[in-house]
Scaffold this motif. Structure first.
Motif, PDB file in Angstrom:
ATOM      1  N   ASP A 167       5.473   8.229   6.458  1.00 24.67           N
ATOM      2  CA  ASP A 167       5.084   7.058   5.635  1.00 24.67           C
ATOM      3  C   ASP A 167       6.448   6.357   5.480  1.00 24.67           C
ATOM      4  O   ASP A 167       6.741   5.187   5.448  1.00 24.67           O
ATOM      5  CB  ASP A 167       4.878   7.423   4.179  1.00 24.67           C
ATOM      6  N   LYS A 216       1.908   4.564  -3.240  1.00 20.49           N
ATOM      7  CA  LYS A 216       1.814   6.043  -3.371  1.00 20.49           C
ATOM      8  C   LYS A 216       2.886   6.799  -4.015  1.00 20.49           C
ATOM      9  O   LYS A 216       4.149   6.184  -3.980  1.00 20.49           O
ATOM     10  CB  LYS A 216       1.937   6.198  -1.698  1.00 20.49           C
ATOM     11  N   ALA A 217       2.278   7.600  -4.650  1.00 21.49           N
ATOM     12  CA  ALA A 217       3.385   8.573  -5.480  1.00 21.49           C
ATOM     13  C   ALA A 217       4.361   9.425  -4.637  1.00 21.49           C
ATOM     14  O   ALA A 217       5.578   9.215  -4.761  1.00 21.49           O
ATOM     15  CB  ALA A 217       2.430   9.586  -6.259  1.00 21.49           C
ATOM     16  N   ASN A 218       3.919   9.968  -3.598  1.00 24.15           N
ATOM     17  CA  ASN A 218       4.658  10.681  -2.511  1.00 24.15           C
ATOM     18  C   ASN A 218       4.682  10.312  -1.061  1.00 24.15           C
ATOM     19  O   ASN A 218       3.571  10.165  -0.562  1.00 24.15           O
ATOM     20  CB  ASN A 218       4.407  12.205  -2.814  1.00 24.15           C
ATOM     21  N   LEU A 219       5.648   9.867  -0.698  1.00 23.28           N
ATOM     22  CA  LEU A 219       5.832   9.262   0.661  1.00 23.28           C
ATOM     23  C   LEU A 219       6.184  10.404   1.526  1.00 23.28           C
ATOM     24  O   LEU A 219       7.357  11.127   1.484  1.00 23.28           O
ATOM     25  CB  LEU A 219       6.683   8.196   0.931  1.00 23.28           C
ATOM     26  N   SER A 228       0.576  -1.286  -0.065  1.00 22.65           N
ATOM     27  CA  SER A 228      -0.131   0.093   0.151  1.00 22.65           C
ATOM     28  C   SER A 228       0.767   1.162   0.143  1.00 22.65           C
ATOM     29  O   SER A 228       0.381   2.280  -0.665  1.00 22.65           O
ATOM     30  CB  SER A 228      -0.856   0.028   1.297  1.00 22.65           C
ATOM     31  N   LEU A 229       2.048   1.264   0.852  1.00 23.26           N
ATOM     32  CA  LEU A 229       2.909   2.475   0.861  1.00 23.26           C
ATOM     33  C   LEU A 229       3.729   2.567  -0.473  1.00 23.26           C
ATOM     34  O   LEU A 229       3.974   3.841  -0.844  1.00 23.26           O
ATOM     35  CB  LEU A 229       3.753   2.290   2.264  1.00 23.26           C
ATOM     36  N   SER A 230       4.078   1.357  -0.863  1.00 24.65           N
ATOM     37  CA  SER A 230       5.002   1.589  -2.189  1.00 24.65           C
ATOM     38  C   SER A 230       4.083   2.341  -3.409  1.00 24.65           C
ATOM     39  O   SER A 230       4.588   2.442  -4.185  1.00 24.65           O
ATOM     40  CB  SER A 230       5.386   0.087  -2.443  1.00 24.65           C
TER      41      SER A 230
END
Length: 617
Positions: A410, A403-406, A399-401
């Protein structure tokens, strides 16, 4: 005024050093003083017991003479107090040490081992070994289990770790076992064993007293708060001397070099083999939910195939020899133990059959499987839970990976997920990103500092030192810094770190004491909760049948003014009590923070709290 952790440590050290000087210059006088000090504890317990018996006898006599006095005695419950004090005394005298856990082997199952032990016992004239217990450990020990508490009548168990016997030769293993048997040899063994048991017994009494309130705490607390730590410190010199003496006894059975190589081998094998082996088991558990005790049985073959690289062996030995003897443990440091027997700090890998193979013969494989089952009974559920948690971590990682911007939160979460999944390199990449954007982030400072020290790079100390003022990271960072400074002969820096760690421990102890107790001297105030918090709290409390009304307030904390302790004041239906209402404990209180429950029936305390409350329902 309560002593700080630093003051307690310094006080312990002063007494131990004083006793050590006495022990060195006047051994007979030291032992006389230690014996007198030991009997002082018995004397105090007997004095209190006699007083209790006298008071009890007097109360019984007066009760027989006067019915009115008997009724007054029952109503005041004074006789109950006397009986409780007597019970605490008797229970303290009957201190229990649980028998060791493990696989017990008989003479028929391991005749060669028992014949070896018999020979060593005859040579050293030791007390009888009643049983041999095999454990899944890299260790050997003698445990004396008293059948009559502080009065003794010992059952002597020789505990042998299968991991120890796997890598040692027979002579090395005999030397290590000889050290343990040395604690039981000669005429001094009975006195030393008595003192050893008393060290445990008096500290046990101190712990029991610290958990009680009322008269029992007053009767015992003043004396044992002084006596138990003092006895522990004063007897420390004898306990330390016993370790050196046991080593001298051990070398008579084999040689100084066998003992030295065995001791060095424990450090090398633990660091260079077992550490990596069990990390691999954890990685397998993450991928496979169906591990069996067979993972532990593999130890035997894995150890026989392991190549100990000379440069890695020397690194471990060098680091181990830098550890200094301290007052934290009665066992001397490796360097001092080897020097005391004129040995050499060398590692000798196994070139023939191991002690386990020779002593257990055809039964070795079966015994290893039994030990593996004992190991798996403890670790199996943990490994299964590790797999389930890893599945959830993988989902969150995906789920985190995606995302476009962490953001920083995150990245930190992703870093900790990689750590949990034993993907250290990937984890450090995330923490480096956090550090680049925020050099003060405590999670990044700790992980990067720890990684640098692991690579033997001193600049890791710069990162970790920044955490010594952080209440959540001071202990973990301090432990790494202390070990680094100690092994790099930076004694003053190690001392400063130790003081800072002790200061944080004091603050933490004060905080937990404050959130775990309530009194009329506390300062209370109103509490503000969101509608969602109130709803969740109300729903969770209503699951406890018998609670009719609930009010909420807050206790103002002195140790951490930014933290609030939620006070939940409740009223029960007529005929209900706390034991029946909260007996099952199946319904957790839905509040993300510190809280405490107070029954409205505690009139004096609830009267102080009630003006600051608002009613939840």
């Amino acid at each position: 005024m309560r002593q700080t952790a630093t003051e307690r440590r310094n006080h312990f050290r002063r007494i131990a050093e004083q006793a050590q000087r006495k022990h060195q210059h006047d051994p007979a006088g030291y032992l006389r003083q230690l014996r007198t000090l030991a009997w002082l504890g018995y004397g105090y317990l007997m004095l209190i017991l006699c007083c209790c018996l006298g008071v009890l006898g007097g109360l019984i006599y007066l009760s027989i003479q006067s019915t009115a006095f008997l009724l007054l005695l029952i109503k005041s419950k004074f006789i109950v107090v006397v009986l409780v004090v007597m019970y605490v005394i008797i229970r303290s005298l009957m201190v229990r040490i649980p028998p060791p856990e493990g696989v017990r082997v008989s003479r028929g199952e391991a005749p060669v081992l028992f014949a070896t032990i018999d020979d060593m016992q005859k040579t050293l004239k030791t007390a009888t070994i009643h049983e041999v217990v095999i454990t899944p450990e890299l260790n050997a020990a003698i445990q004396q289990t008293p059948r009559l508490g502080v009065f003794g009548w010992q059952k002597n168990s020789l505990i042998l770790g299968i991991e120890l016997l796997m890598f040692m030769s027979v002579d090395q293993a005999k030397a290590v076992i000889g050290h343990e048997l040395g604690h039981l040899s000669g005429g001094h063994a009975r006195f030393n064993g008595w003192i050893y048991r008393l060290r445990i017994s008096w500290m046990n009494i101190l712990y029991v007293v610290s958990q009680t309130n009322g008269v029992a705490r007053w009767v015992f607390g003043v004396f044992f708060n002084w006596y138990a730590p003092y006895f522990n410190a004063y007897s420390f010199s004898l306990a330390r001397a016993n370790e050196f003496e046991a080593d001298q006894i051990a070398v008579k059975l084999t040689s100084a070099q066998d003992l030295s190589e065995g001791l060095v081998g424990m450090h090398v094998v633990a660091d260079d083999f077992f550490n990596s082996f069990f990390k691999q088991v954890e990685r397998e558990a993450i991928a496979n939910p169906n591990l069996t005790p067979e993972v532990y049985v593999r130890l035997k073959e894995a150890l026989s195939q392991h190549h100990f690289r000379p440069e890695e062996v020397q690194r471990v030995i060098t680091r181990s020899l830098k550890i200094k003897t301290s007052y934290e443990d009665t066992h001397p440091a490796l360097k001092d133990r080897i020097a005391a027997v004129d040995g050499q700090p060398r590692f000798r890998s196994l070139s023939s059959q191991s002690a386990a193979a020779q002593w257990f013969g055809d039964g070795y494989t079966g015994l290893l499987r039994q030990t593996a089952e004992a190991w798996f009974a403890w670790h199996g559920p943990q490994l299964k839970a590790l797999h389930e948690q890893a599945k959830e971590a993988r989902l969150r990682q995906s789920s985190l990976s995606a995302k476009a911007n962490l953001n920083e939160e995150d990245l930190l979460e992703l870093g900790h997920i990689h750590l949990f999944l034993r993907e250290k390199k990937l984890a450090l990449q995330q923490f480096k990103k956090v550090y680049q954007n925020n050099p003060q982030n405590p999670h990044a400072l700790y992980q990067l500092g720890a990684a640098l020290l692991e690579r033997q790079q001193a600049k890791g100390t710069v990162l970790l030192e920044q955490l010594m003022a952080h209440e959540d990271f001071a202990q973990a960072a301090g432990a790494l810094l202390y070990a680094w400074y100690e092994t790099h002969d930076q004694t003053e820096l190690a001392r400063q770190v130790q003081i800072k760690m002790e200061h944080h421990r004091d603050l933490e102890a004060d905080f937990h004491a404050e959130v775990s107790t309530l009194s009329r001297r506390d300062v209370f105030g109103p509490v503000t909760l969101t509608e969602d918090q109130q709803l969740q709290l109300r729903d969770s409390l209503k699951k406890y049948r018998g609670i009719t009304h609930v009010w909420l307030a807050a206790k103002k904390l002195q140790t951490r003014p930014d933290v609030r302790l939620l006070v939940i004041l409740y009223e029960l239906e007529r005929g209900e009590d706390d034991a029946s209402v909260f007996s099952d404990g199946e319904h957790p209180v839905a509040y993300d923070g510190y809280f405490t429950l107070v029954n409205l029936a505690e009139k004096k305390l609830s009267k102080k709290i009630r003006p600051h409350c608002f009613q939840l329902y």
